[in-house]
Design a protein around this motif. Structure first.
Motif, PDB file in Angstrom:
ATOM      1  N   VAL A 338      12.497  50.286  58.588  1.00 16.82           N
ATOM      2  CA  VAL A 338      11.446  49.178  58.824  1.00 16.82           C
ATOM      3  C   VAL A 338      11.574  48.418  57.320  1.00 16.82           C
ATOM      4  N   TYR A 339      11.670  46.921  57.697  1.00 17.97           N
ATOM      5  CA  TYR A 339      11.683  46.121  56.532  1.00 17.97           C
ATOM      6  C   TYR A 339      10.360  45.149  57.104  1.00 17.97           C
ATOM      7  N   PRO A 340       9.488  44.869  55.978  1.00 20.89           N
ATOM      8  CA  PRO A 340       8.395  43.931  56.188  1.00 20.89           C
ATOM      9  C   PRO A 340       9.199  42.569  56.744  1.00 20.89           C
ATOM     10  N   ARG A 341       8.827  41.834  57.644  1.00 21.34           N
ATOM     11  CA  ARG A 341       9.313  40.526  57.998  1.00 21.34           C
ATOM     12  C   ARG A 341       8.464  39.528  57.515  1.00 21.34           C
ATOM     13  N   ARG A 342       7.512  39.732  56.791  1.00 23.95           N
ATOM     14  CA  ARG A 342       6.692  38.391  56.227  1.00 23.95           C
ATOM     15  C   ARG A 342       6.611  38.769  54.853  1.00 23.95           C
ATOM     16  N   ARG A 343       6.390  37.491  54.203  1.00 24.43           N
ATOM     17  CA  ARG A 343       6.391  37.635  52.751  1.00 24.43           C
ATOM     18  C   ARG A 343       5.117  38.030  51.904  1.00 24.43           C
ATOM     19  N   VAL A 344       4.228  38.068  52.873  1.00 27.34           N
ATOM     20  CA  VAL A 344       2.886  38.916  52.244  1.00 27.34           C
ATOM     21  C   VAL A 344       2.417  39.551  53.160  1.00 27.34           C
ATOM     22  N   VAL A 345       1.947  40.868  52.766  1.00 29.33           N
ATOM     23  CA  VAL A 345       1.618  41.960  53.877  1.00 29.33           C
ATOM     24  C   VAL A 345       0.483  42.685  53.250  1.00 29.33           C
ATOM     25  N   SER A 346      -0.557  42.909  54.222  1.00 29.19           N
ATOM     26  CA  SER A 346      -1.805  43.716  53.553  1.00 29.19           C
ATOM     27  C   SER A 346      -1.968  45.122  54.036  1.00 29.19           C
ATOM     28  N   LYS A 347      -1.331  45.431  55.323  1.00 32.70           N
ATOM     29  CA  LYS A 347      -1.520  46.638  55.755  1.00 32.70           C
ATOM     30  C   LYS A 347      -0.298  47.038  56.791  1.00 32.70           C
ATOM     31  N   LEU A 348      -0.532  48.385  56.800  1.00 33.24           N
ATOM     32  CA  LEU A 348       0.716  48.948  57.793  1.00 33.24           C
ATOM     33  C   LEU A 348      -0.187  49.106  59.307  1.00 33.24           C
ATOM     34  N   GLU A 349       0.542  48.369  60.298  1.00 36.79           N
ATOM     35  CA  GLU A 349       0.174  48.612  61.602  1.00 36.79           C
ATOM     36  C   GLU A 349       1.190  49.069  62.558  1.00 36.79           C
ATOM     37  N   ILE A 350       1.180  49.880  63.083  1.00 33.21           N
ATOM     38  CA  ILE A 350       2.468  50.199  63.958  1.00 33.21           C
ATOM     39  C   ILE A 350       2.158  49.561  65.411  1.00 33.21           C
ATOM     40  N   PRO A 351       3.085  48.688  65.892  1.00 37.05           N
ATOM     41  CA  PRO A 351       2.919  48.031  67.106  1.00 37.05           C
ATOM     42  C   PRO A 351       2.680  49.069  68.123  1.00 37.05           C
ATOM     43  N   GLU A 352       1.647  48.634  68.966  1.00 36.42           N
ATOM     44  CA  GLU A 352       1.396  49.484  70.199  1.00 36.42           C
ATOM     45  C   GLU A 352       2.283  49.895  70.927  1.00 36.42           C
ATOM     46  N   GLU A 353       3.331  48.803  71.271  1.00 32.24           N
ATOM     47  CA  GLU A 353       4.485  48.988  72.215  1.00 32.24           C
ATOM     48  C   GLU A 353       5.300  50.010  71.566  1.00 32.24           C
ATOM     49  N   THR A 354       5.408  50.223  70.361  1.00 34.27           N
ATOM     50  CA  THR A 354       6.333  51.311  69.865  1.00 34.27           C
ATOM     51  C   THR A 354       5.756  52.461  69.955  1.00 34.27           C
ATOM     52  N   GLU A 355       4.338  52.582  69.397  1.00 33.29           N
ATOM     53  CA  GLU A 355       3.767  53.912  69.646  1.00 33.29           C
ATOM     54  C   GLU A 355       3.566  54.621  70.769  1.00 33.29           C
ATOM     55  N   ASN A 356       3.333  53.549  71.989  1.00 31.33           N
ATOM     56  CA  ASN A 356       3.060  53.868  73.310  1.00 31.33           C
ATOM     57  C   ASN A 356       4.316  54.434  73.886  1.00 31.33           C
ATOM     58  N   LEU A 369       1.942  49.233  48.918  1.00 30.97           N
ATOM     59  CA  LEU A 369       1.340  49.230  47.521  1.00 30.97           C
ATOM     60  C   LEU A 369       1.142  47.865  47.017  1.00 30.97           C
ATOM     61  N   GLU A 370       1.798  47.050  47.240  1.00 34.16           N
ATOM     62  CA  GLU A 370       1.512  45.595  46.832  1.00 34.16           C
ATOM     63  C   GLU A 370       1.728  44.530  47.915  1.00 34.16           C
ATOM     64  N   GLU A 371       0.986  43.605  47.855  1.00 35.88           N
ATOM     65  CA  GLU A 371       1.261  42.623  48.814  1.00 35.88           C
ATOM     66  C   GLU A 371       2.278  41.741  48.940  1.00 35.88           C
ATOM     67  N   THR A 372       2.938  41.280  47.948  1.00 34.86           N
ATOM     68  CA  THR A 372       3.958  40.508  48.090  1.00 34.86           C
ATOM     69  C   THR A 372       5.126  41.438  48.233  1.00 34.86           C
ATOM     70  N   VAL A 373       6.055  40.944  49.481  1.00 29.58           N
ATOM     71  CA  VAL A 373       7.265  41.604  49.388  1.00 29.58           C
ATOM     72  C   VAL A 373       8.476  41.289  48.635  1.00 29.58           C
ATOM     73  N   GLU A 405      12.201  42.962  66.168  1.00 32.40           N
ATOM     74  CA  GLU A 405      11.439  41.831  66.628  1.00 32.40           C
ATOM     75  C   GLU A 405       9.921  42.018  66.256  1.00 32.40           C
ATOM     76  N   LEU A 406       9.509  43.254  65.892  1.00 28.14           N
ATOM     77  CA  LEU A 406       8.240  43.509  65.673  1.00 28.14           C
ATOM     78  C   LEU A 406       8.040  43.551  64.296  1.00 28.14           C
ATOM     79  N   ASP A 407       6.651  43.457  63.873  1.00 23.59           N
ATOM     80  CA  ASP A 407       6.164  43.533  62.504  1.00 23.59           C
ATOM     81  C   ASP A 407       5.311  44.832  62.467  1.00 23.59           C
ATOM     82  N   PHE A 408       5.553  45.737  61.446  1.00 18.12           N
ATOM     83  CA  PHE A 408       5.172  47.054  61.114  1.00 18.12           C
ATOM     84  C   PHE A 408       4.160  46.726  59.911  1.00 18.12           C
ATOM     85  N   TYR A 409       4.374  45.713  59.261  1.00 17.34           N
ATOM     86  CA  TYR A 409       3.442  45.332  57.923  1.00 17.34           C
ATOM     87  C   TYR A 409       2.879  43.964  58.397  1.00 17.34           C
ATOM     88  N   VAL A 410       1.655  43.805  58.246  1.00 14.79           N
ATOM     89  CA  VAL A 410       1.037  42.378  58.592  1.00 14.79           C
ATOM     90  C   VAL A 410       0.004  42.136  57.403  1.00 14.79           C
TER      91      VAL A 410
END
Length: 410
Positions: A338-356, A369-373, A405-410
């Protein structure tokens, strides 16, 4: 760690570098072992009764014979490299332990990508065009020359070239250059580098355990997207090349005089079934492929490595240890980096479709650990892996591709 029952008839193994999974595998095995690692590992080893010798792998110096002598005096039979940085140490140490000076030269070949390609070429193995670059001018000249060779006309888009560090693992320091302008973005401290022409083809990796100069077990790892995802065993589409791939690995073993141990080469196969050699490493692959193999087949790949390196291993042990390739796999095991796809992230959120998804098993992602990727230069390091297991290789392949195509860090 457990009270290990050693087999006195078997070899005494030194693991070079720190890998908890390798240590646990050795601890559950029947060989005596010692871990050679930097001093930060000492407290952990003492606390868990792990046999340990401190050594700093950072610098090759005139004291480097000392570690070989230390291990020899302890009665160690063989040193096993766990990381790219410990490959030449293993070569140097084993040349002393086994009294085979050639092993050090072999390790140097397996560390220097330019020497490695030359040696491969001498062995009749197909490689792309490659050269060393000492500065930006060399890169621009090589880019022009490659594209002239390909009979490109003015205005045609350039074929890309690849730049790689001489002696780093895998994707580290890997860049793709298409235009002279992009050459300006390379920092001076990255030189010298290896440049190579781009090979249009299907890139895949191989893991081969070698005993007495012969392949004991050969796995083909299928990359879905290089640097992002891999699964084992491969789809039937790639497995149909197995005999041809086996022939290539045998050529490699002969060319590099490999008698024992473990290799992790990468190849390209083109649409007309031509195989091109990319590079070969003398250490476990990244992306937890050893762990994926254990999930798919049930054997511990680190223990397999200990068997392949130990000079006291018998043919019977090898046969009893390794399963039959492909047919003995219980399913397909894959992982996605997993690589964050956004420049700024605040939390880890496993996509539901992945987890399910029924193939989803686990992940080792941690909250940011920090917000700016940090911007990735070349291929960076992923933030953690997500693991999948299932019985259909095509479902696995598409699932791994879809994760991009999914975001794990939002």
């Amino acid at each position: 760690m457990s009270e290990q029952k050693y087999n006195p008839e078997k070899g005494y193994i030194a693991l070079l570098g720190w890998s908890l999974n390798a240590v646990e595998a050795a601890d559950k095995f029947d060989r005596r072992y010692v871990v050679v690692a930097p001093d930060w590992a000492e407290a952990y080893c003492q606390e868990h009764d792990i046999p340990y010798v401190p050594w700093n792998f950072e610098r090759l110096n005139d004291r480097s014979v000392e570690i070989a002598q230390t291990l020899k005096d302890m009665g160690v039979d063989v040193a096993i490299p766990l990381f790219e940085e410990t490959v030449e140490w293993a070569g140097a140490i084993n040349s002393v332990l086994m009294d085979k000076p050639r092993l050090f030269g072999q390790a140097m070949l397996l560390r220097d990508k330019a020497l490695m390609k030359r040696r491969a070429q001498l062995g009749g193995i197909r490689v792309g065009i490659f050269e060393e670059a000492h500065d930006k001018g060399d890169v621009i000249r090589f880019l022009k020359r490659v594209n002239q060779t390909l009979l490109k006309l003015d205005g045609d888009p350039n074929d890309p070239i690849h730049l790689k560090a001489f002696d780093k693992a895998g994707c580290l320091g890997h860049r793709v250059i298409r235009t002279p302008d992009e050459v300006d973005t390379i920092p001076e401290e990255e030189f010298p580098v290896l440049m190579e022409s781009h090979l249009d083809g299907w890139e895949f990796a191989v893991e081969a355990w070698i005993h007495n100069g012969k392949i004991a077990f050969l796995n083909i790892s299928e990359y879905v997207t290089l640097g992002y995802s891999v699964f084992v065993p491969a789809t039937p589409d790639l497995e149909k090349y197995r005999d041809q791939i086996r022939g290539e690995i045998e050529k490699l073993i002969k060319t590099f005089d490999i008698e024992f141990g473990f290799i992790h080469p990468e190849y390209f196969v083109t649409s007309d079934r031509t195989m091109y050699f990319g590079e070969v490493a003398y250490r476990p692959p990244g992306f937890k492929v050893f762990e994926l193999l254990e999930r798919a087949y049930g054997f511990n790949a680190y223990q397999g490595m200990i068997l392949a390196f130990d000079p006291k291993t018998t043919e019977a042990e090898i046969k009893a240890f390794f399963p039959t390739e492909v047919v003995d796999a219980k399913g397909y095991a894959g992982c996605f980096g997993v690589y964050p796809r956004r420049r700024v992230v605040s939390k880890l959120e496993i996509p539901e479709e992945t987890e399910n998804h029924e193939y989803f098993e686990s992940h080792e992602l941690t909250p940011p650990l920090e917000e700016t990727v940090t911007k990735r230069t070349a291929f960076g390091t992923h933030w953690g892996l997500v693991y999948f297991f299932g019985d259909d290789p095509y479902v696995m392949r598409d699932l791994l591709k879809h994760q991009e195509e999914l975001d794990f860090y939002v």
